[in-house]
Design a protein around this motif. Structure first.
Motif, mmCIF file in Angstrom:
data_model
loop_
_atom_site.group_PDB
_atom_site.id
_atom_site.type_symbol
_atom_site.label_atom_id
_atom_site.label_comp_id
_atom_site.label_asym_id
_atom_site.label_seq_id
_atom_site.Cartn_x
_atom_site.Cartn_y
_atom_site.Cartn_z
ATOM 1 N N ASN A 97 0.610 -1.230 0.158
ATOM 2 C CA ASN A 97 0.166 -0.188 -0.055
ATOM 3 C C ASN A 97 0.777 1.205 -0.007
ATOM 4 O O ASN A 97 2.134 1.357 0.214
ATOM 5 C CB ASN A 97 -1.168 0.096 1.086
ATOM 6 C CG ASN A 97 -0.397 0.085 2.641
ATOM 7 O OD1 ASN A 97 0.483 1.194 2.858
ATOM 8 N ND2 ASN A 97 -0.390 -0.948 3.283
ATOM 9 N N SER A 121 -3.575 5.519 -3.459
ATOM 10 C CA SER A 121 -4.177 4.223 -3.587
ATOM 11 C C SER A 121 -3.892 3.637 -4.953
ATOM 12 O O SER A 121 -3.682 2.316 -5.297
ATOM 13 C CB SER A 121 -5.826 4.527 -3.594
ATOM 14 O OG SER A 121 -5.898 5.265 -4.757
ATOM 15 N N LEU A 139 -7.142 2.821 3.035
ATOM 16 C CA LEU A 139 -6.638 1.833 2.341
ATOM 17 C C LEU A 139 -7.051 0.403 2.711
ATOM 18 O O LEU A 139 -7.036 -0.360 1.648
ATOM 19 C CB LEU A 139 -5.046 2.042 2.010
ATOM 20 C CG LEU A 139 -4.464 3.240 1.371
ATOM 21 C CD1 LEU A 139 -3.156 3.521 1.650
ATOM 22 C CD2 LEU A 139 -4.899 3.260 -0.200
ATOM 23 N N LEU A 169 -10.277 0.238 1.103
ATOM 24 C CA LEU A 169 -10.318 -0.022 -0.216
ATOM 25 C C LEU A 169 -10.025 -1.225 -0.616
ATOM 26 O O LEU A 169 -10.436 -2.148 -1.487
ATOM 27 C CB LEU A 169 -9.389 0.968 -0.912
ATOM 28 C CG LEU A 169 -9.838 2.473 -1.163
ATOM 29 C CD1 LEU A 169 -8.854 3.380 -1.687
ATOM 30 C CD2 LEU A 169 -11.134 2.487 -2.104
#
Length: 582
Positions: A142, A301, A366, A369
């Motif tokens: 990430n 992202s 994150l 997501l």
């Protein structure tokens, strides 16, 4: 794969082709060297060296000789070490700093734990293997791990571990529940010992929201589930009591900079920078341009993660959880990019207004997501194509929206072929995604695997670029360190350059300079009053700042003037002004 891929991406560092040792790169002792294979910096926060490495290494030195690392006699005139937190002095994984290239191994370990915990969480949620693996790889690589490598990243692996523990507690079998208790207690305690309370606290809020959704969705004994979650939470806090007592006892006596009253200091990123969350090298490498962005951002992202998360939001299964995650992401991004009215509403959450949310929230959104992306891939693999069609159609809208928002900064685009190359690779992966997922005549499972592979490839590519920015060669002159280790004795030194603040602790030589937060308020007040009136309280660096007095020569660094003006009162001939200025 989750163990080997991080090693593969960081192979240039592991093999020594690129220099990763912070003691060579940040001490100020470098006299020559070569740039890396990618322009710009390798990280956006040099505290990877000044706090995480220098102070963390000193803490390990103390542990290895049988002392608890409570106190650091080498910083300022002595400072708390464990209570300072950023050294992660009591964090078990910090012991890895004792190894050659220990910080590199330390960060690899954090990545691997994050990937494995994310995969375990998603499999516990009945997500398919391919989808769970892809999402775990995306979280393992990430944007916070890629751009921030100081203590901010230390608590990240324990966020999916705590979520996994909650999912385990929803089981009916005793073995699964006992494992869940262990995961929550160990994850919470490790997050607090990891050395960055802001990240740990914001992650804990995300875990709290997750737990509330699971309690709401529970079909059986909700009180029993609440009790099973509360017990390991209390146990985790008790396990972390030594570091919590030290930290909370230190705060009333510490200088904490802007963290003491951030309510009237709501900081955020300009909306035009939203494009760099999806296309992170749109403006070039780290600190190549736009220093205000790099100095405040906390991660990115990527395009395909956004597309797959949009697909996961549309699905019907576990609807309450998907909506909670989406709400968290929207609120987090809104706060990051200027929703001051929203901050005015949610600042009532205890401790929220003291946290730099624009910098330290990305780890949690994150995570959200990645989980939504796993839902999207799982929906595709089981013939629920509508969600992916909507999200892929929305990919064009995402690109267009980002381009419109980026108009204010388009005029500052660097003439850098590397930046254009990075953007081209991302857009090519997006085009391949649309081509194979929507157009290719293949079965749904194969489409899901292609989508998973492309998304994981984008995450690894974006992560690789800062790795390649490490220098190829560094020449260091460190004879002065050996001289002071031999001759300094009970004295302390102050420096206008080398050795960088806090590295006196690393080398075992007492240093007046500091670069730390929190730092004892009594010490910073003394420095401002008696040594350098123009200093930043948390950064005693002795660099040129605005002259503290109009009577001081404008061509002499004010810090030097402050030092000379105070030493000139000394009666010893060894400290006469002509000797010093010469």
């Amino acid at each position: 794969m989750l163990v080997l891929l991080p090693m593969l991406i960081k192979l240039p560092l592991l093999t020594g082709l690129l220099v990763v040792d912070p003691a060579k790169r940040y001490t100020g002792l470098t006299v020559a060297g070569d740039h890396g294979w990618w322009p710009g910096g390798a990280t956006i926060d040099p505290n990877i060296a000044y706090t995480s490495h220098a102070l963390g290494s000193y803490a390990v030195q103390q542990v290895l000789v049988g002392r608890l690392p409570w106190w650091n006699p080498y910083e300022g005139v002595g400072t708390p070490l464990a209570a300072e937190m950023q050294a992660a002095a009591l964090f078990p994984l910090t012991l890895l700093l004792a190894l050659p290239n220990g910080q590199l191994i330390f960060h690899l370990t954090l990545q691997i734990i994050a990937g494995l915990a994310t995969y375990g969480l998603l499999r516990e949620m009945r997500i398919g293997r391919s989808a769970a693996l892809a999402a775990a790889v995306m979280f393992e690589f990430n944007g916070v791990f890629a751009w921030l490598a100081n203590a901010v990243v230390n608590p990240i692996p324990f966020l999916p571990l705590m979520l996994w523990g909650i999912e385990r507690l929803r089981r009916s079998d005793g073995i699964g529940q006992r494992a869940g208790v262990t995961m929550i207690a160990a994850g919470l305690a490790a997050s607090l010992y990891a050395g960055f309370p802001e990240t740990a606290y914001l992650n804990a809020l995300f875990v709290l929201c997750w737990a509330l959704v699971r309690l709401y969705s529970a079909s059986g004994d909700r009180i029993g589930l609440l009790w099973r979650i509360a017990m390991p939470t209390a146990a985790g806090l008790l396990i972390a009591a030594p570091i919590l007592v030290a930290f909370l006892g230190y705060l009333p006596h510490a200088q904490v900079g802007l963290h003491d009253n951030s309510a009237g200091h709501y900081a955020h990123l300009a909306p035009s920078y939203l494009v760099m969350i999806a296309v992170p090298y749109f403006m070039g490498g780290i600190f190549v341009t736009q220093p205000d962005f790099w100095g405040s951002v906390g991660g990115y992202s990527g395009l395909l993660l956004l597309v797959l998360a949009g697909a996961g939001l549309v699905g019907r299964e576990q609807r309450a959880l998907r909506c909670m995650i989406a709400g968290w992401i929207i609120v987090a991004l809104a706060l990051t990019f200027g929703a001051a009215w929203l901050f005015a509403v949610i600042k009532i959450v205890p401790g929220f207004k003291e946290a730099a949310i624009y910098r330290y929230l990305p780890a949690s959104w994150l995570m959200g997501l990645s989980i939504l992306a796993a839902f999207g891939l799982d929906d595709l693999s089981q013939s629920r194509i509508k969600a992916l069609t909507i999200s892929t159609g929305g990919a064009v809208a995402i690109v267009v929206t980002l381009w419109v928002l980026a108009k204010p900064v388009i005029g500052h685009l660097p003439h850098d072929p590397f930046a254009w190359l990075a953007c081209f690779v991302q857009l090519s992966l997006l085009a391949a995604f649309i081509r194979f997922v929507l157009i290719a005549p293949t079965d749904h499972l194969a489409r899901a695997r292609v989508a998973a592979t492309l998304a994981a490839a984008e995450a690894m590519f974006l992560f690789l670029l800062p790795v390649l920015a490490h220098p190829r060669r560094i020449e260091v002159v460190d004879g002065g360190i050996a001289f002071m280790q031999t001759h300094l004795g009970q004295q302390r030194f102050v420096s206008f350059g080398p050795i960088a603040p806090n590295y006196g602790s690393y080398y075992g030589i007492a240093q007046v300079n500091h670069n730390d937060l929190p730092i004892p308020a009594a010490w910073t007040n003394f420095v401002q009053r008696r040594l350098d009136p123009g200093m930043d309280p948390i950064l005693f660096l002795l660099h040129p700042v605005s002259p503290p007095s109009p009577h001081i020569d404008q061509h002499i660094p004010p810090s030097a003037c402050a030092l000379l003006s105070r030493l000139s009162t000394c009666r010893s001939r060894a400290f006469e002004r002509p000797t010093l200025t010469r």
